[in-house]
Write an enzyme that holds these catalytic residues in place. Structure first.
Site, mmCIF file in Angstrom:
data_model
loop_
_atom_site.group_PDB
_atom_site.id
_atom_site.type_symbol
_atom_site.label_atom_id
_atom_site.label_comp_id
_atom_site.label_asym_id
_atom_site.label_seq_id
_atom_site.Cartn_x
_atom_site.Cartn_y
_atom_site.Cartn_z
ATOM 1 N N ASP A 34 -29.481 53.518 -2.478
ATOM 2 C CA ASP A 34 -30.925 53.641 -2.689
ATOM 3 C C ASP A 34 -31.701 53.380 -1.404
ATOM 4 O O ASP A 34 -31.238 52.656 -0.525
ATOM 5 C CB ASP A 34 -31.352 52.651 -3.796
ATOM 6 C CG ASP A 34 -32.692 52.998 -4.409
ATOM 7 O OD1 ASP A 34 -33.176 54.136 -4.214
ATOM 8 O OD2 ASP A 34 -33.267 52.128 -5.091
ATOM 9 N N ARG A 38 -37.806 55.739 1.164
ATOM 10 C CA ARG A 38 -38.593 54.733 1.886
ATOM 11 C C ARG A 38 -38.204 54.668 3.360
ATOM 12 O O ARG A 38 -39.049 54.470 4.233
ATOM 13 C CB ARG A 38 -38.430 53.355 1.219
ATOM 14 C CG ARG A 38 -39.331 53.170 0.012
ATOM 15 C CD ARG A 38 -38.885 52.018 -0.840
ATOM 16 N NE ARG A 38 -37.690 52.374 -1.606
ATOM 17 C CZ ARG A 38 -36.932 51.489 -2.251
ATOM 18 N NH1 ARG A 38 -37.241 50.207 -2.186
ATOM 19 N NH2 ARG A 38 -35.891 51.897 -2.939
ATOM 20 N N ARG A 47 -39.224 62.850 2.728
ATOM 21 C CA ARG A 47 -38.161 62.152 1.981
ATOM 22 C C ARG A 47 -36.792 62.803 2.186
ATOM 23 O O ARG A 47 -35.775 62.114 2.257
ATOM 24 C CB ARG A 47 -38.505 62.134 0.485
ATOM 25 C CG ARG A 47 -39.676 61.223 0.121
ATOM 26 C CD ARG A 47 -39.954 61.295 -1.378
ATOM 27 N NE ARG A 47 -38.777 60.955 -2.147
ATOM 28 C CZ ARG A 47 -38.423 59.700 -2.471
ATOM 29 N NH1 ARG A 47 -39.182 58.693 -2.122
ATOM 30 N NH2 ARG A 47 -37.327 59.480 -3.155
ATOM 31 N N HIS A 51 -32.644 61.691 2.799
ATOM 32 C CA HIS A 51 -31.420 62.103 2.086
ATOM 33 C C HIS A 51 -30.397 62.660 3.073
ATOM 34 O O HIS A 51 -29.199 62.423 2.951
ATOM 35 C CB HIS A 51 -31.744 63.143 1.012
ATOM 36 C CG HIS A 51 -32.659 62.623 -0.053
ATOM 37 N ND1 HIS A 51 -32.453 61.408 -0.662
ATOM 38 C CD2 HIS A 51 -33.788 63.135 -0.623
ATOM 39 C CE1 HIS A 51 -33.417 61.188 -1.551
ATOM 40 N NE2 HIS A 51 -34.235 62.218 -1.543
ATOM 41 N N SER A 79 -28.951 60.648 -10.549
ATOM 42 C CA SER A 79 -28.938 60.170 -11.929
ATOM 43 C C SER A 79 -29.498 61.232 -12.873
ATOM 44 O O SER A 79 -30.183 62.170 -12.435
ATOM 45 C CB SER A 79 -29.754 58.879 -12.047
ATOM 46 O OG SER A 79 -31.142 59.159 -12.031
ATOM 47 N N ARG A 85 -37.968 64.180 -10.411
ATOM 48 C CA ARG A 85 -38.555 64.256 -9.066
ATOM 49 C C ARG A 85 -39.097 65.659 -8.775
ATOM 50 O O ARG A 85 -38.736 66.621 -9.458
ATOM 51 C CB ARG A 85 -37.487 63.874 -8.037
ATOM 52 C CG ARG A 85 -37.070 62.435 -8.210
ATOM 53 C CD ARG A 85 -36.136 61.986 -7.114
ATOM 54 N NE ARG A 85 -35.789 60.588 -7.312
ATOM 55 C CZ ARG A 85 -35.340 59.783 -6.361
ATOM 56 N NH1 ARG A 85 -35.162 60.235 -5.149
ATOM 57 N NH2 ARG A 85 -35.057 58.525 -6.627
ATOM 58 N N LEU A 145 -7.544 57.147 -1.129
ATOM 59 C CA LEU A 145 -8.818 56.705 -1.703
ATOM 60 C C LEU A 145 -9.381 57.727 -2.691
ATOM 61 O O LEU A 145 -9.433 58.922 -2.395
ATOM 62 C CB LEU A 145 -9.837 56.505 -0.567
ATOM 63 C CG LEU A 145 -11.292 56.239 -0.991
ATOM 64 C CD1 LEU A 145 -11.446 54.831 -1.538
ATOM 65 C CD2 LEU A 145 -12.241 56.451 0.185
ATOM 66 N N ARG A 202 -25.951 47.440 -4.333
ATOM 67 C CA ARG A 202 -27.158 48.261 -4.348
ATOM 68 C C ARG A 202 -27.949 47.988 -3.081
ATOM 69 O O ARG A 202 -28.229 46.837 -2.750
ATOM 70 C CB ARG A 202 -28.043 47.997 -5.567
ATOM 71 C CG ARG A 202 -29.280 48.914 -5.553
ATOM 72 C CD ARG A 202 -30.063 48.938 -6.839
ATOM 73 N NE ARG A 202 -31.084 49.996 -6.771
ATOM 74 C CZ ARG A 202 -31.565 50.645 -7.821
ATOM 75 N NH1 ARG A 202 -31.126 50.353 -9.024
ATOM 76 N NH2 ARG A 202 -32.478 51.600 -7.678
ATOM 77 N N ARG A 208 -32.027 46.167 -9.788
ATOM 78 C CA ARG A 208 -31.816 46.739 -11.118
ATOM 79 C C ARG A 208 -30.634 47.710 -11.072
ATOM 80 O O ARG A 208 -30.156 48.085 -10.010
ATOM 81 C CB ARG A 208 -33.083 47.437 -11.624
ATOM 82 C CG ARG A 208 -33.626 48.503 -10.697
ATOM 83 C CD ARG A 208 -34.845 49.215 -11.296
ATOM 84 N NE ARG A 208 -35.471 50.093 -10.319
ATOM 85 C CZ ARG A 208 -36.573 49.796 -9.625
ATOM 86 N NH1 ARG A 208 -37.191 48.664 -9.808
ATOM 87 N NH2 ARG A 208 -37.059 50.661 -8.745
#
Ligand code: IPE
Ligand code: IPE
Ligand code: MG
Length: 254
Positions: A34, A38, A47, A51, A79, A85, A145, A202, A208
């Site tokens: 996350d 920002r 934004r 990403h 999610s 968005r 992995l 997180r 959260r």
């Protein structure tokens, strides 16, 4: 052993004050990546630049997890709520798997990484799904992995799906109520076959879970950092693992 582990990091990583023990590694690390937006905003960038930058962190942390000897790395990439968005941002996010895999797939194959996806295929654009499915099939015989992308994933939807399947099996007379146990549920989740996460990280300072692996996290250790995902480094990752190793997991016992 510890020296050998650090030797694997070579010059790219500085050694934290406490060395990492190799006998108490989390088997499955799950990360809520996350703070991309920002991070970008703080730099006056759109934004999507966040990403794009976050994609480089995915590479960095995948390689770190592989070197450390983590067996399963689950990354929350999109999610079931992220469809809210703006369309332009969603479109960009849906192009990222292709972009990431176009650059990194060969190296993932060489490193014996197994790419997997945990999420709903329905709703994903064809080009996104195609890129992910190519990566999954081309790495299916690898044994290293497990890199599990949570893409169009939502925990409540996942649990409802499992409950419906169980109810249908009961209705058909194939399953008795008494036979329903935790395994009945776990086997019907999208994470079926994976162990529960030992450590959940997180980034970005939010405290959260945002609908991530709620059933599977019953006894996971949590580690939060204020660092935004594009700035999350191998050192932060090792710090989380070191902290994990200091904790006593009691599972309700003493
Ligand atoms: C995480 O960064 C990436 C996704 C959720 C897809 P965000 O895009 O949520 O960044 P913030 O939280 O707005 O900073
Ligand atoms: C969680 O981040 C989802 C992913 C990291 C993919 P969000 O940015 O969507 O979570 P909220 O909205 O802040 O809870
Ligand atoms: Mg966010």
């Amino acid at each position: 052993m510890i020296e050998r582990l650090w030797a694997k990091f070579g010059k790219t990583s500085s050694q934290p004050s406490e060395p990492l023990a190799t006998d108490n590694l989390p088997q499955h690390v799950a990360i809520i990546m996350d703070g991309n937006g920002r991070w970008a905003k703080n730099r006056g960038l759109p934004r999507i630049a966040g990403h794009h930058s976050g994609m480089k962190t995915v590479k960095r942390i995948t390689m770190a997890a592989d070197r450390v000897g983590i067996k399963y790395l689950t990354l929350y990439a999109f999610s079931t709520e992220n469809w809210k968005r703006p369309k332009a941002e969603v479109d960009y996010l849906m192009r990222l798997p292709q972009e990431f895999l176009a650059i990194e797939l060969e190296e993932l194959i060489q490193n014996n990484v197994q790419v997997r996806m945990m999420g709903y295929k329905g709703g994903l654009p064809d080009h996104t799904l195609q890129a992910v499915e190519t990566a999954i099939s081309r790495t299916a015989n690898n044994t290293g992995l497990v890199l599990n992308f949570a893409l169009n994933y939502g925990s409540r939807k996942e649990m409802l799906g499992a409950v419906r399947e169980i109810a249908a099996a009961v209705q058909r007379g194939e399953l008795s109520l008494d036979a329903i146990d935790e395994k009945t549920m776990s086997e019907r989740l999208l994470s079926s076959g994976l162990p529960d996460p030992d450590l959940v990280i997180r980034t970005s300072g939010e405290l959260r879970l945002s609908n991530f692996m709620l059933w599977q996290m019953a006894y996971s250790e949590m580690w939060f950092t204020d660092v935004y995902w594009p700035e999350f480094t191998e050192e932060h990752f090792l710090e989380a693992i070191t902290e994990y190793q200091r904790r006593a997991r009691r599972y309700g016992g003493i």
